[in-house]
Design an enzyme around this catalytic site. Structure first.
Site, PDB file in Angstrom:
ATOM      1  N   LYS A 111       9.836 -14.442   9.103  1.00  0.00           N
ATOM      2  CA  LYS A 111      10.660 -13.788   8.079  1.00  0.00           C
ATOM      3  C   LYS A 111      11.858 -14.647   7.682  1.00  0.00           C
ATOM      4  O   LYS A 111      12.250 -14.650   6.522  1.00  0.00           O
ATOM      5  CB  LYS A 111      11.109 -12.400   8.545  1.00  0.00           C
ATOM      6  CG  LYS A 111       9.939 -11.410   8.605  1.00  0.00           C
ATOM      7  CD  LYS A 111      10.382  -9.964   8.672  1.00  0.00           C
ATOM      8  CE  LYS A 111       9.145  -9.069   8.632  1.00  0.00           C
ATOM      9  NZ  LYS A 111       9.440  -7.648   8.624  1.00  0.00           N
ATOM     10  N   LYS A 192      -1.325 -11.383   8.741  1.00  0.00           N
ATOM     11  CA  LYS A 192      -1.590  -9.957   8.917  1.00  0.00           C
ATOM     12  C   LYS A 192      -1.296  -9.195   7.621  1.00  0.00           C
ATOM     13  O   LYS A 192      -0.457  -9.627   6.821  1.00  0.00           O
ATOM     14  CB  LYS A 192      -0.793  -9.385  10.088  1.00  0.00           C
ATOM     15  CG  LYS A 192       0.671  -9.143   9.806  1.00  0.00           C
ATOM     16  CD  LYS A 192       1.284  -8.145  10.784  1.00  0.00           C
ATOM     17  CE  LYS A 192       2.677  -7.782  10.287  1.00  0.00           C
ATOM     18  NZ  LYS A 192       3.176  -6.496  10.606  1.00  0.00           N
ATOM     19  N   LYS A 195       3.134  -4.474   4.646  1.00  0.00           N
ATOM     20  CA  LYS A 195       3.567  -3.659   3.518  1.00  0.00           C
ATOM     21  C   LYS A 195       4.615  -4.356   2.658  1.00  0.00           C
ATOM     22  O   LYS A 195       4.830  -3.996   1.516  1.00  0.00           O
ATOM     23  CB  LYS A 195       4.045  -2.284   3.982  1.00  0.00           C
ATOM     24  CG  LYS A 195       5.305  -2.267   4.838  1.00  0.00           C
ATOM     25  CD  LYS A 195       5.738  -0.840   5.088  1.00  0.00           C
ATOM     26  CE  LYS A 195       5.683  -0.446   6.545  1.00  0.00           C
ATOM     27  NZ  LYS A 195       6.598  -1.162   7.436  1.00  0.00           N
TER      28      LYS A 195
END
Ligand code: ATP
Ligand code: LTN
Length: 329
Positions: A111, A192, A195
């Site tokens: 991230k 992966k 969302k």
């Protein structure tokens, strides 16, 4: 009864990955454990959120928990920020955690690589997660495979604290079912399904309509062999087989036999159909809940949840403060 605790961030709309990797398993274990499920709103702001959307997402997730089968009479459902002890214990645990170990967390590395100014909160995320878990003396934490490293971090922090201050925290164990533990992106099967992916074709949202689900599966990145075989050389097809297996309960061999000699087109449509049926039945329950006359019922769920969670958390925090040497009375 052993205790289970888990949470999902309101960082977007829940995906098929959240459902198969987490929520579906929570529903199945509600009868056997004392279950605490929350919406991790404090965690979600480690990545920039629009306040209005965040507010909607938090309430949506509470309703989706129930629509997916969580029963507020069996499970304690609450919102993380309503129980102030999470942030307070997080601060205490910051002092039992080293910068080096947080820097090694893969989720942080992934991230932070996408951002120019990295927030302290994003770096500190696993410590808050440890606080969530340790506040409730959770025995097991049911999550997807991507959270395993964070759970190891929680155990390390708990052991270190216990060693310094005396037995205070129960050491939790991950509860990761093999099946559904890692659903991959439909656009890049090495990543992966997430969302917060900027490409909506990469994930199936629990709010997608049937024709959108079919389109997304048709566009799913697959390999060129054109045989439905479960192998690492065909990660795209492997992911679709996994999804189909989770939804239908069929095993890999049965699925390979079912699609022997058929091309990808028919396979993708069959997978899409099975997923759409499941998701539409969740949406039906969600739409029944999402009515103005039900607003108070939903509020009551998370208020009652907060009451129970707070009573456990405040006792635990008092114990921690005592262990540390703070003046508590
Ligand atoms: P974000 O994209 O904001 O990081 P996310 O979609 O990864 O969010 P989380 O809120 O971080 O979702 O995770 C909620 C739960 O869903 C966790 O238990 C996590 O392990 C599980 N989960 C998330 N994505 C997947 C996936 N692709 N496959 C299986 N489980 C998943
Ligand atoms: N980091 C988790 C969400 C989460 C969580 C928790 C899960 C926050 N606190 C405590 C289990 C227990 C994630 O799924 N990304």
């Amino acid at each position: 009864m052993k205790r289970i605790l888990s949470g999902i961030q309101p960082s977007g709309k829940l995906t098929l990955g959240n459902y198969l990797g987490a929520l579906r398993n929570w529903v199945n274990i509600q009868n056997e454990y004392d279950c605490m499920f929350f919406v991790a709103d404090l965690h979600s702001i480690t990545v920039t959120q629009d306040p209005k959307t965040l507010n909607e997402n938090i309430k949506r997730i509470i309703m989706q928990y129930i629509a997916c089968g969580l029963d507020p009479n069996k499970s304690t459902i609450f919102i993380q920020s309503h129980v102030h002890e999470h942030a307070e214990l997080g601060w205490i645990l910051n002092n039992s955690t080293y910068m080096g170990e947080l820097g090694r967390m893969t989720q942080y590395k992934d991230k932070s690589a996408k951002q120019q100014n990295i927030k302290v909160g994003l770096f500190d995320y696993p410590v808050l997660m440890a606080a969530d878990i340790l506040l409730y003396d959770a025995d097991y934490v049911p999550v997807g495979e991507d959270q395993r490293q964070h759970l190891e971090m929680t155990k390390t922090i708990a052991k270190r604290f216990n060693a310094q201050y005396g037995e205070t925290f129960k050491i939790p164990e991950p509860y990761i079912l093999k099946e559904g533990a890692k659903i991959m992106s439909l656009q890049d099967p090495s990543k992966k399904m997430s969302k917060s992916d900027s490409n909506p074709n990469a994930y199936i949202s629990l709010f997608d309509e049937k024709d959108v689900i079919i389109k997304k599966f048709r566009r799913a990145v697959t390999d060129s062999l054109n045989t439905v075989r479960y192998s690492d050389e065909q990660p795209g097809i492997k992911n679709l087989i996994n999804i189909y297996s989770c939804i239908t309960g069929k095993n890999i061999q049965e699925i390979e036999t079912e699609f022997e000699g058929t091309g990808y087109g028919k396979f993708k449509d069959t997978v899409a159909d099975s997923v759409a049926n499941k998701i539409l039945s969740i949406q039906e329950k969600y739409n029944q809940l999402n009515k103005p006359e039900n607003e108070n019922i939903i509020k009551e769920v998370y208020q009652k949840g907060c009451e129970r969670a707070s009573s456990i958390a405040s006792n635990k925090l008092k114990h921690v403060y005592k262990s540390v040497g703070f003046v508590v009375d």
